[in-house]
Design a protein around this motif. Structure first.
Motif, mmCIF file in Angstrom:
data_model
loop_
_atom_site.group_PDB
_atom_site.id
_atom_site.type_symbol
_atom_site.label_atom_id
_atom_site.label_comp_id
_atom_site.label_asym_id
_atom_site.label_seq_id
_atom_site.Cartn_x
_atom_site.Cartn_y
_atom_site.Cartn_z
ATOM 1 N N TYR A 46 0.848 -1.172 0.000
ATOM 2 C CA TYR A 46 0.000 0.000 0.000
ATOM 3 C C TYR A 46 0.880 1.216 0.000
ATOM 4 C CZ TYR A 46 -3.282 3.502 1.653
ATOM 5 O OH TYR A 46 -4.037 4.624 1.774
ATOM 6 N N ASN A 47 0.706 2.064 -1.008
ATOM 7 C CA ASN A 47 1.479 3.304 -1.094
ATOM 8 C C ASN A 47 0.540 4.471 -0.822
ATOM 9 O OD1 ASN A 47 3.847 2.026 -1.816
ATOM 10 N ND2 ASN A 47 3.312 2.036 -3.983
ATOM 11 N N ASP A 48 0.852 5.248 0.209
ATOM 12 C CA ASP A 48 0.040 6.402 0.573
ATOM 13 C C ASP A 48 0.625 7.616 -0.132
ATOM 14 O OD1 ASP A 48 -1.839 7.971 1.744
ATOM 15 O OD2 ASP A 48 -0.812 8.110 3.671
ATOM 16 N N LEU A 49 -0.067 8.060 -1.168
ATOM 17 C CA LEU A 49 0.398 9.213 -1.929
ATOM 18 C C LEU A 49 -0.428 10.438 -1.569
ATOM 19 C CD1 LEU A 49 0.749 7.547 -5.436
ATOM 20 C CD2 LEU A 49 2.554 8.041 -3.791
ATOM 21 N N SER A 50 0.220 11.532 -1.350
ATOM 22 C CA SER A 50 -0.474 12.775 -1.040
ATOM 23 C C SER A 50 -0.818 13.474 -2.349
ATOM 24 C CB SER A 50 0.407 13.673 -0.175
ATOM 25 O OG SER A 50 -0.236 14.895 0.024
ATOM 26 N N TYR A 51 -2.021 13.951 -2.460
ATOM 27 C CA TYR A 51 -2.449 14.660 -3.661
ATOM 28 C C TYR A 51 -2.238 16.160 -3.555
ATOM 29 C CZ TYR A 51 -4.625 10.292 -4.994
ATOM 30 O OH TYR A 51 -4.841 8.980 -5.355
ATOM 31 N N TYR A 52 -1.680 16.632 -2.434
ATOM 32 C CA TYR A 52 -1.500 18.074 -2.267
ATOM 33 C C TYR A 52 -0.054 18.430 -2.163
ATOM 34 C CZ TYR A 52 -6.440 17.756 -1.305
ATOM 35 O OH TYR A 52 -7.754 17.528 -1.391
#
Length: 59
Positions: A53-59
Motif C-alpha cells: 500500500y502506497n500512501d500518496l499525497s495529492y497536495y
C-alpha cells in the motif's frame, strides 16, 4: 382477578430470540466448516500472495 390465557403461539420476543440463536449457530457452524476446509488446503503449499500500500499525497 384477571386471568391470563396461555397462547399456543410463542410471543414476539421468544420468536426473535429463537431466530437470533438459530442464525448465530448457523454462522458458527459455517465458520468452523470453512476453516476446517482451509486447513486441509494448506497441504498444497501455495505461495502466499502479498500486497503493498502506497500512501500518496495529492497536495
Amino acid at each position: 382477578m384477571i386471568e391470563r390465557r396461555k397462547s399456543i403461539v410463542p410471543d414476539k420476543i421468544t420468536m426473535i430470540n429463537l431466530v437470533w440463536t438459530t442464525m448465530i449457530a448457523a454462522m458458527l457452524t459455517a465458520t468452523v466448516t470453512l476453516y476446517q476446509e482451509q486447513s486441509q488446503m494448506s497441504d498444497f503449499n501455495y505461495p502466499q500472495m502479498t500486497g503493498r500500500y502506497n500512501d500518496l499525497s495529492y497536495y
